[in-house]
Scaffold this active site. Sequence first.
Site, PDB file in Angstrom:
ATOM      1  N   SER A  40       1.310  -1.045  -0.096  1.00 38.89           N
ATOM      2  CA  SER A  40      -0.112  -0.004  -0.073  1.00 38.89           C
ATOM      3  C   SER A  40       1.345   0.915   0.030  1.00 38.89           C
ATOM      4  O   SER A  40       1.675   1.806  -0.898  1.00 38.89           O
ATOM      5  CB  SER A  40      -0.699   0.226   1.282  1.00 38.89           C
ATOM      6  OG  SER A  40      -1.683   0.916   1.181  1.00 38.89           O
ATOM      7  N   ASP A  86      -8.243  -5.344  -5.546  1.00 43.52           N
ATOM      8  CA  ASP A  86      -8.553  -4.507  -4.699  1.00 43.52           C
ATOM      9  C   ASP A  86      -8.817  -3.274  -4.812  1.00 43.52           C
ATOM     10  O   ASP A  86      -9.120  -2.506  -6.000  1.00 43.52           O
ATOM     11  CB  ASP A  86      -6.838  -3.688  -4.908  1.00 43.52           C
ATOM     12  CG  ASP A  86      -6.266  -2.995  -4.292  1.00 43.52           C
ATOM     13  OD1 ASP A  86      -6.923  -2.075  -3.235  1.00 43.52           O
ATOM     14  OD2 ASP A  86      -4.845  -2.767  -4.303  1.00 43.52           O
ATOM     15  N   HIS A 122      -7.044  -6.471  -1.647  1.00 44.00           N
ATOM     16  CA  HIS A 122      -5.938  -5.119  -1.394  1.00 44.00           C
ATOM     17  C   HIS A 122      -4.907  -5.680  -0.182  1.00 44.00           C
ATOM     18  O   HIS A 122      -3.744  -5.944  -0.158  1.00 44.00           O
ATOM     19  CB  HIS A 122      -6.040  -3.894  -0.577  1.00 44.00           C
ATOM     20  CG  HIS A 122      -5.355  -2.885  -0.502  1.00 44.00           C
ATOM     21  ND1 HIS A 122      -4.135  -2.280  -1.693  1.00 44.00           N
ATOM     22  CD2 HIS A 122      -5.114  -2.305   0.982  1.00 44.00           C
ATOM     23  CE1 HIS A 122      -3.466  -1.619  -0.667  1.00 44.00           C
ATOM     24  NE2 HIS A 122      -3.823  -1.044   0.694  1.00 44.00           N
TER      25      HIS A 122
END
Length: 439
Positions: A253, A347, A381
């Site tokens: 991320s 995601d 994600h």
Amino acid sequence: MAVLLKTFQKNHPDCHTVTMIQLTATPLSALVDEPVHIRATGLSPLEVVLFEASLEDEKGNLFHSRAYYRANEAGEVDLDHASALGGDYVGVHPMGLFWSLKPEKILTTLVKRDVMNSPFKVQLKLYDSYFLLLLPMLTPKASLTVERWYVAPGVTRTQVREGHIRGALFLPPGEGPFPGLIDLYGGLGGLVEYRASLLASRGFASLALAYFNYEDLPSHLKQVDLEYFEEAANFLLRHPKVFGPGVGVVSISKGAVIGLSMAINLKQVTATVFINGPTVVIGEPLKYHDQTILPLPFTSEFVSMDALGLLHFCDVLNDPQAEATLPSLLPIEKAQGHFLFIVGEEDKNVNSKTFTKHAIEQLKRNGKNNWTLLSYPQAGHLIEPPYTPLCYASRIPKTSFSVCWGGEVIPHADAQEQSWKEMQKFLRKHLIPFKTSQL
């Protein structure tokens, strides 16, 4: 090791026999990334039973999962081979009771905070299948506790407060030296240790590095200064138990943007694991010495909200190739090390599939083949170590908002198990000196 919990009598036409119901889990205590073999015996032939798993995290949040199974003609259920009939999953999934754990309080994430002193304790219980509504009041036919550790025996943890850097260094047992890596998490800040401690348990000198919202670091990130991360890489390389000449970065991320920037600018970084991140500077400026890259201008048009009130950020820069001239786009082709891209195609927080596709195209256009891609349909994600339950959505601390991370439970679990193995292979290949790896 068998755990004996209940004895009951079955009536037969010719005799009375006493059969022991046994529930076993092997091993009873292990690292969280190790599979557990669960088996029940002593049941009636073809009897349908309910398996339940539950745990309480360090904040008192409860998580549970359930699945129905039918015993075979010998009165046994072996989760390595038996197919779940229903519940939280269907089919043959030996570790399904673990990765299908879900919070009793919605939008709660399962996170291990104290990795050194205590494991997660997972309660496994076996019930008659037809008393589901009365489950809280029933005594299970059998039960046991499984310990799931995030650190192996002999792994050491040292708090790091050297120069500007703040974090925790995990070292495997033994004299070393070991391949070194920096572990970076995302945009909520703080110090996240559980992946670094697990990687140390698998033979890596792992520095869990905080970069804001921790101790005397800034409470909010105003800019990303790569000199801080360069200092961390040099700290790791100076350690007598760490191989040189390079270190790895494992990042996800927001941390993945930093990991990519490190790979581009720091010769010390020779292997980068890039999990579901953008390839442009987003949020805060990126600074390295006298150079600054400004972030992509951000507007509310990039954010959408679904019917459940969950925020989706995956529309930020839908097509980075169309924006190839943006100054915020990171020049990945300048990186000298190797990349492992791990992508969850569902995601909902970052358009990681498109970003990674563009990054690979950039590398190809510049004659580079220093990359490996693992792309998982229906994974979300938050791709974590194996058997971690899917976190589809969670609350943003200190706000009234909740964010969607995406993913489907079973494909996401498969992605976590496979990518964890491939990540370790990749890091060993590019961080361990050739001569040493041949010993």
